[in-house]
Structures are given as C-alpha cells and as structure tokens.
Design an enzyme around this catalytic site. Structure first.
Site, PDB file in Angstrom:
ATOM      1  N   GLY A  81       8.497   3.927   0.333  1.00  0.00           N
ATOM      2  CA  GLY A  81       9.278   5.136   0.516  1.00  0.00           C
ATOM      3  C   GLY A  81      10.757   4.864   0.335  1.00  0.00           C
ATOM      4  O   GLY A  81      11.167   3.813  -0.176  1.00  0.00           O
ATOM      5  N   ASP A  99       9.709  15.997  11.129  1.00  0.00           N
ATOM      6  CA  ASP A  99       9.342  15.819   9.722  1.00  0.00           C
ATOM      7  C   ASP A  99       7.820  15.852   9.565  1.00  0.00           C
ATOM      8  O   ASP A  99       7.234  15.007   8.888  1.00  0.00           O
ATOM      9  CB  ASP A  99       9.905  14.506   9.184  1.00  0.00           C
ATOM     10  N   VAL A 136       0.809  -1.218   0.000  1.00  0.00           N
ATOM     11  CA  VAL A 136       0.000   0.000   0.000  1.00  0.00           C
ATOM     12  C   VAL A 136       0.843   1.269   0.000  1.00  0.00           C
ATOM     13  O   VAL A 136       0.313   2.363  -0.154  1.00  0.00           O
ATOM     14  CB  VAL A 136      -0.958   0.028   1.217  1.00  0.00           C
ATOM     15  N   VAL A 173       8.862  -0.429   2.863  1.00  0.00           N
ATOM     16  CA  VAL A 173       7.614  -0.647   2.154  1.00  0.00           C
ATOM     17  C   VAL A 173       6.549  -1.066   3.152  1.00  0.00           C
ATOM     18  O   VAL A 173       6.848  -1.718   4.150  1.00  0.00           O
ATOM     19  CB  VAL A 173       7.794  -1.729   1.060  1.00  0.00           C
ATOM     20  N   TYR A 193      12.955   4.276   2.575  1.00  0.00           N
ATOM     21  CA  TYR A 193      13.563   3.347   3.515  1.00  0.00           C
ATOM     22  C   TYR A 193      12.843   2.013   3.629  1.00  0.00           C
ATOM     23  O   TYR A 193      13.425   1.039   4.087  1.00  0.00           O
ATOM     24  CB  TYR A 193      13.641   3.999   4.901  1.00  0.00           C
TER      25      TYR A 193
END
Length: 403
Positions: free
Chosen positions: A14, A229, A11, A18, A16
C-alpha cells in the site's frame, strides 16, 4: 515476544507499507507481517495510531484482526521487540517535533548496553530502499562487553544469562528506528472485495458478513475507537469450515473517541478529512466536524453493496470494487453517496438499486433491511443508529424479511 519469524512472500503493498506472509519458526503458525518504514513524521504518526488501536483491541474480538506482537528495526539486520504498552519514544518525539529524530552518531558507532537486547534475523536481508525480503530466521545473542577484537563471544546454548537492568538509553529509546514490524494473524481469504466477488452470490453468506461487521463495529466503538476508513479493502476474511470469519483491519487512520460512561455516550468530534471517497460520510465530505457516526455511514455503504452486489471501477484503476454510488445526470459519472448527500441532503436513495448490480444478481434486500440501510445512510449523523444497536436491528430486519 520471543518467537522468531520466517518471511515467505509479499502478499500486499500500500501507500505506507508492505505485508508479507510468514511463519512462526517454533510452531509453524502462519502470520502476516507488515513492515512500516519510519521515514517521515506523518507516516510515523499513522503507524503509532495503528499500533495503539491494535494493542487496545488485543485479541479480544473474533471479528477484529489480532496483533501478535511488534518489532522495531534498529539497523539493517537488527530487530528489537517492543513490550506491550511501550512505544518507541524516539518515534513519539519525531511526531511531536515534525521531523525524524535520529540517534547521535557517537551513539550509533559505539556498542551501548542496550545492544544486548537486540535480536537479529541473520538470513533476513532487511533492505531500506526496497520492501522485498526473502528470509529465514535465526536468533543471535550478543554479549554485554565489547572489545577491540573483531569476534564476539557467543552465548552458550541451554544456559540462562541474567540480563542487565535497563539503562537510561534503553528507556529513552536512543536507537534509531528504521521501521516498525507488526506481526498479525493471517487471513487466507483476502479482502472482502476479493472474497465475495470471486464467488457466486450467496444470501446466507452475505447475511453472515453483515452481522459480523456489526459485531466488530459495536466492539470498536465501545472501546472508543473510530476507524475512519471502513471499506471492503480494509476488511479481511479467514476461510473456515463453518463459513467466512470477517476481520476489520488497517487502523492507520483510527482515532480515539469517547466511550460509554455511566450509560451515556459522550462523543469526540474530529475535523480531519480522511477516508476513501466512495465510503465517506456527508459531514466528512463537507469539511464539518464529525463523530464516530461517520463509521456507521461507511458501514451502510458497505452493507448495501454486499447485499445487492453493487460494484464499480474507480477512475484510474481496473479493479472491480464493492460500493454504492449515485449516477450524475445521464452520464456514466459515478458520484460517491456521501458527496451526493452533502450537495443535496434531501436526495432520495433508491434501495434496492435496480439494473446497477453485478451479475449474477442476488435477491434484493427486503423492506425491513431497506429501512435500516436508509437509516444508516441518513444525512444527519444523529439520525443514524448507534453501533451497539446495529447488530440487534440487523437480526430483527433479516428475520422480518425472511417471513
């Protein structure tokens, strides 16, 4: 963590890791399962920070993503549950030494007593070279004693077996760790960008989003967690009959700051420049040391974008994103607010932002909310409100503007 999980589909992906949608085998509960490959010490450090932050928040706030458990992948088909409070010491050693520490080959070839604590998902093909997995979970137990015979005795069903005491190899984490798997609550509404931009503007919905983000940030800062972030991509949404429930997520860049002690807030200063361009505070842009107040600036950018439905398309992408910005000169070049304020601390921000909002347009924020946004986006971090003041100020501003 005794549950087994079935992975259904990917779904999200990124830089780094999954994320997969999955289910708890026993209950059918839907969960999100994030695989973080432990291939280099820099990534491992981020993973341990994320695990630490999520364990610290536990399941104690409705607007922070909940961690159900963590598994350590020790082989292509082997997963080992991590107990709450424990960290894989070999991963900690990898971070400290600056190189991935692997188990001795002799240890990897032999069956040590710690193998009796392994659990495997037999139908789950854990591929190290790819992050795609199609799996159905099935729990297998291995016996303590291994012989030259190729067959391994199976543990009889419905019979308890006393587990051996942890050995030194258990305690030192001698097993090689290929990946960490974080099992989290599943959010069916996607991230905040996807959720809000796929729907027509709704003032009441926007207000609920802002209030829930305030509550989450106050909770995190009270625990001494600086997110570092904050952006719409890192805020997930659960759709309920009573409206959206917001979940702050992705703690890979989070750090520990000092919390409230005897009523006084002592602040930890950070120096690493990190975050996402359009949400970074001026002091972060400038390479200065900064505190948890950088989170307040990021939150201010998000609030402004949510309330006015301000969007942009970042260079190199095609995805429309929520975010406020400054137009550089007469060109269409968009400059992040933090960068613009770092270059000119006296820059006057125009709230509301006319003609830059994505149609259909919601009503602009009222005067009280505009004042609060300007305070959150102040160039001076000390001029920004503290996280534990935000929720009350937002409620007061919305009430004033409604009259």
């Amino acid at each position: 963590m005794e549950e087994l999980f079935t992975l259904e589909k990917e779904v999200g992906r990124g830089s780094y890791g999954v994320v997969f949608e999955g289910h708890v085998a026993k209950t059918g509960q839907r969960v999100a399962i994030k695989r973080l490959p432990c291939s280099n010490p820099e990534s491992i450090e981020l993973y341990l920070q994320e695990l630490w932050a999520m364990r610290t928040t536990a399941k104690n706030h409705v607007n922070v993503i909940a961690l159900h458990g963590c598994l350590m992948q020790t082989g292509t088909r082997s997963l080992k549950p991590l107990k709450p409070g424990n960290l894989p010491l070999r991963l900690v050693e990898s971070v400290l030494k600056g190189s991935v520490v692997r188990a001795l080959q002799s240890q990897e070839r032999t069956n040590s007593p710690c193998n009796t604590r392994r659990r495997s998902i037999s139908a789950c093909r854990l591929q190290d070279r790819t992050n795609t997995i199609q799996a159905k979970a099935k729990l297998q137990h291995k016996s303590k004693e291994s012989s030259s015979d190729s067959s391994t005795p199976q543990r009889p069903q419905n019979r308890r077996r006393k587990r051996p005491a942890p050995t030194q190899e258990d305690q030192t984490g001698s097993l090689r760790c290929l990946a960490l798997w974080l099992v989290m609550e599943y959010c069916d509404g996607g991230d905040l960008n996807q959720y809000l931009l796929s729907r027509p503007p709704d003032t009441q919905r926007n207000h609920r989003v802002v209030q829930q983000l305030c509550s989450a940030m106050a909770f995190l800062h009270r625990l001494g967690i600086t997110h570092r972030d904050l952006k719409p991509d890192n805020v997930l949404v659960c759709v309920t009959a009573k409206g959206p429930v917001i979940k702050v997520a992705d703690f890979g860049l989070s750090k520990m700051s000092e919390c409230v002690v005897d009523g006084d807030l002592t602040r930890q200063h950070f120096s690493s420049t990190c975050g996402s361009d359009f949400y970074m505070a001026p002091e972060v842009w400038g390479g200065l040391t900064y505190t948890a107040q950088a989170d307040i600036f990021s939150l201010g950018v998000m609030f402004w974008a949510v309330l006015e439905r301000i969007t942009f398309v970042e260079e190199g992408t095609t995805q429309e994103q929520l975010g406020a910005y400054v137009c550089k000169g007469r060109s269409s070049w968009l400059m992040p607010l933090g960068e613009a304020l770092w270059e000119n601390a006296e820059l006057q921000l125009c709230i509301p932002m006319k003609f830059k909002r994505a149609p259909p347009l919601p009503p602009p924020p009222g005067p009280a909310m505009c004042t609060l946004l300007l305070d959150m986006l102040a160039s001076d971090p000390d001029a920004r409100p503290l996280a534990d003041q935000l929720e009350a100020r937002v409620c007061r501003a919305l009430k004033e503007d409604s009259h």
